[in-house]
Motif scaffolding. Structure first.
Motif, PDB file in Angstrom:
ATOM      1  N   ASN A  47      40.057  15.000  80.047  1.00 28.42           N
ATOM      2  CA  ASN A  47      39.097  13.903  80.193  1.00 28.42           C
ATOM      3  C   ASN A  47      37.804  14.325  80.887  1.00 28.42           C
ATOM      4  N   ILE A  48      37.506  15.625  80.897  1.00 32.35           N
ATOM      5  CA  ILE A  48      36.288  16.090  81.562  1.00 32.35           C
ATOM      6  C   ILE A  48      35.076  15.928  80.644  1.00 32.35           C
ATOM      7  N   ALA A  49      33.902  15.773  81.232  1.00 30.81           N
ATOM      8  CA  ALA A  49      32.653  15.687  80.483  1.00 30.81           C
ATOM      9  C   ALA A  49      32.361  17.020  79.798  1.00 30.81           C
ATOM     10  N   LEU A  82      28.564  13.932  73.324  1.00 29.47           N
ATOM     11  CA  LEU A  82      29.660  13.388  74.115  1.00 29.47           C
ATOM     12  C   LEU A  82      30.812  12.892  73.253  1.00 29.47           C
ATOM     13  N   ASP A  83      30.512  12.134  72.191  1.00 30.42           N
ATOM     14  CA  ASP A  83      31.579  11.595  71.341  1.00 30.42           C
ATOM     15  C   ASP A  83      32.381  12.713  70.674  1.00 30.42           C
ATOM     16  N   ASP A  84      31.672  13.717  70.169  1.00 30.02           N
ATOM     17  CA  ASP A  84      32.365  14.823  69.510  1.00 30.02           C
ATOM     18  C   ASP A  84      33.181  15.645  70.497  1.00 30.02           C
ATOM     19  N   TRP A  85      32.647  15.796  71.713  1.00 27.38           N
ATOM     20  CA  TRP A  85      33.382  16.520  72.753  1.00 27.38           C
ATOM     21  C   TRP A  85      34.674  15.801  73.103  1.00 27.38           C
ATOM     22  N   GLN A  86      34.605  14.496  73.261  1.00 31.02           N
ATOM     23  CA  GLN A  86      35.807  13.738  73.604  1.00 31.02           C
ATOM     24  C   GLN A  86      36.854  13.821  72.501  1.00 31.02           C
ATOM     25  N   GLN A  91      42.093  16.366  70.742  1.00 31.30           N
ATOM     26  CA  GLN A  91      42.861  17.195  69.819  1.00 31.30           C
ATOM     27  C   GLN A  91      43.329  18.496  70.459  1.00 31.30           C
ATOM     28  N   ALA A  92      42.575  18.971  71.449  1.00 30.02           N
ATOM     29  CA  ALA A  92      42.901  20.262  72.062  1.00 30.02           C
ATOM     30  C   ALA A  92      43.825  20.136  73.262  1.00 30.02           C
ATOM     31  N   ALA A  93      44.152  18.916  73.694  1.00 29.25           N
ATOM     32  CA  ALA A  93      44.979  18.727  74.887  1.00 29.25           C
ATOM     33  C   ALA A  93      46.300  19.481  74.760  1.00 29.25           C
ATOM     34  N   GLY A  94      46.607  20.274  75.767  1.00 31.71           N
ATOM     35  CA  GLY A  94      47.828  21.079  75.759  1.00 31.71           C
ATOM     36  C   GLY A  94      47.675  22.396  75.035  1.00 31.71           C
TER      37      GLY A  94
END
Length: 479
Positions: A47-49, A82-86, A91-94
């Protein structure tokens, strides 16, 4: 294992972006790219910027590959939408992303050695409060307290010197990272502790509160009072020394408006400071030093880490002081060190603190390092992967005990910046990374030091106008 993700980015650059050249005749380098801030091989929360960065090189253009996705930009700055980063972080979590930077420098395309971003599912608390303060001593009263959402780049002011008669303000501290219960202290005549309870602000006449912390229930606040003295070094290698002429620790009962004291916490021959409650409320941890002649014997001023029992049910302080840390290794040297700023992880497993060669104000000590004690085993981790050659101190935990933030002067020894560090389930600390900014050159142009960062679970329900109004109220007396 590095996972390659296919993510569609939309980057909002100028029309010139469509003419950005693509790499050709690429020369590969064995060196990591000189990105700033240093975001190479770091662990980050999902959840980082956006980790916007610049290349410390005169690049005419850049190509940045994040996993299977490629972006192109003119100049030496990489700025993510920002939207694309989030979406990418979700999708990349873990997983781990590989990042490759290729830059056009003096007509030659250079592809640097790839680095990684490990994205963990353990989120960090979304809000960070901190003081913005001059990095020197001349303009001590030009202070601001701000809150920043670390999931994006939104900032709001909680305190500003121009609206508070140019008063100095202590840090803003949460109770259990709760935005609806927090406190800050405004110094000077007519000042006082500003207590936030769900957005309702009260001014309390808690005398001289400098360092403080809430009990788990929020009913009690343990705090220190001290007479702070600045002194100037004759050696050009050191700028300023700050010490306490005296200091004591007390407890304020917020329900009955009374001050609870103990002779063990107000010994005239001992300096007591940096109090904090344990997460279960059973102890007050603090630092204590035997008094010495100051400033003559400042290098003999050695603080030890101690604790004393506290009973939240009755509001009574115990009768036995236990010493936890008295001799520590400072910056990998076997010397006697001074301990300060103890903070316990919310799960009660780890105790994070700062060590310096001597004294009580480590922000001016380049040798100041963080250390972490396992409270179950007593093992001390010197956090070699976290510390730098400059001051690393003023730390706080995220509510899930997986992250902590601290202020570091590692770039230039003068300006402090917030760094986040991940502590995994095995208690291992990972390489820290700097608070991301919307504009990659922000830190190059910023002339304020980030001081006393505190993580919170939400946005606080007041602003600097509310604090200014609260300052005009009569203070609630404590006996």
């Amino acid at each position: 294992m590095v996972i390659v993700l296919t993510v569609l980015f939309t980057f909002h650059f100028s029309l010139l972006t469509s003419c950005t050249p693509s790499p050709e005749n690429v020369q590969k380098s064995d060196s990591l790219p000189p990105v700033y801030p240093d975001y190479t091989d770091v662990t980050i929360p999902q959840n980082i910027a956006p980790l916007n960065f610049l290349l410390r090189a005169e690049a005419e253009a850049m190509e940045v590959k994040v996993g299977d996705t490629t972006i192109h930009t003119r100049g030496n700055e990489a700025v993510f939408d920002l939207d694309d980063w989030q979406e990418l972080m979700q999708q990349a979590a873990g997983k781990t992303l590989e990042v490759t930077v290729t830059a056009l420098i003096e007509g030659q395309w250079i592809q640097y050695k790839p680095f990684t971003w490990t994205v963990v599912t353990d989120k960090i608390d979304p809000y960070l409060t901190y003081r913005l303060i001059e990095p020197d001593y001349e303009i001590w009263n030009h202070v601001q307290i701000q809150q920043r959402c670390v999931e994006n780049f939104e900032v709001n002011a909680l305190g500003h010197h121009e609206k508070l008669e140019n008063r100095c303000m202590n840090c803003h501290t949460f109770a259990n990272q709760d935005p609806n219960l927090s406190m800050m202290y405004v110094r000077g005549p007519g000042g006082g502790a500003i207590l936030n309870q769900g957005g309702e602000l009260q001014k309390l006449s808690i005398p001289g509160s400098v360092y403080f912390g809430f009990s788990p229930s929020g009913r009690y606040i343990t705090y220190s009072t001290q007479n702070i003295i600045p002194a100037f070094h004759s050696q050009p290698s050191k700028r300023l020394e700050v010490f306490d002429a005296h200091s004591n620790v007390y407890v304020a009962d917020m329900q009955e408006h009374r001050i609870i004291s103990s002779p063990l916490l107000s010994d005239s021959l001992v300096f007591e400071t940096f109090p904090t409650f344990s997460p279960d409320g059973k102890y007050i941890y603090y630092c204590a030093a035997d008094s010495v002649s100051l400033p003559t014997d400042i290098k003999r001023l050695q603080y030890r880490l101690v604790r004393i029992p506290f009973d939240e049910a009755t509001g009574t302080i115990g009768t036995q002081v236990d010493t936890l840390v008295q001799r520590v290794a400072v910056a990998q040297r076997q010397t006697k060190g001074s301990v300060c700023h103890p903070r316990i992880s919310p799960d009660g497993k780890y105790l994070l603190y700062t060590v310096a060669d001597y004294g009580t104000f480590p922000i001016w000590h380049p040798e100041a390092d963080l250390q972490m004690m396992d409270l179950q085993t007593g093992r001390i981790d010197t956090l070699a992967i976290v510390n730098s050659e400059k001051s690393d101190t003023y730390h706080s935990w995220s509510s899930n005990s997986r992250w902590f933030v601290f202020a570091s002067k590692r770039d230039d020894g003068l300006y402090g910046k917030p760094y986040f560090c991940y502590v995994d389930a095995q208690g291992r600390a990972h390489k820290p990374f700097c608070l991301p900014q919307e504009h990659p050159a922000f830190y190059d142009n910023n002339l304020k030091s980030f001081n006393a960062p505190e993580l919170g679970k939400g946005r606080v329900p007041f602003d600097t106008d509310d604090v200014a109004k609260a300052m005009k109220k009569e203070a609630i007396p404590f006996e």
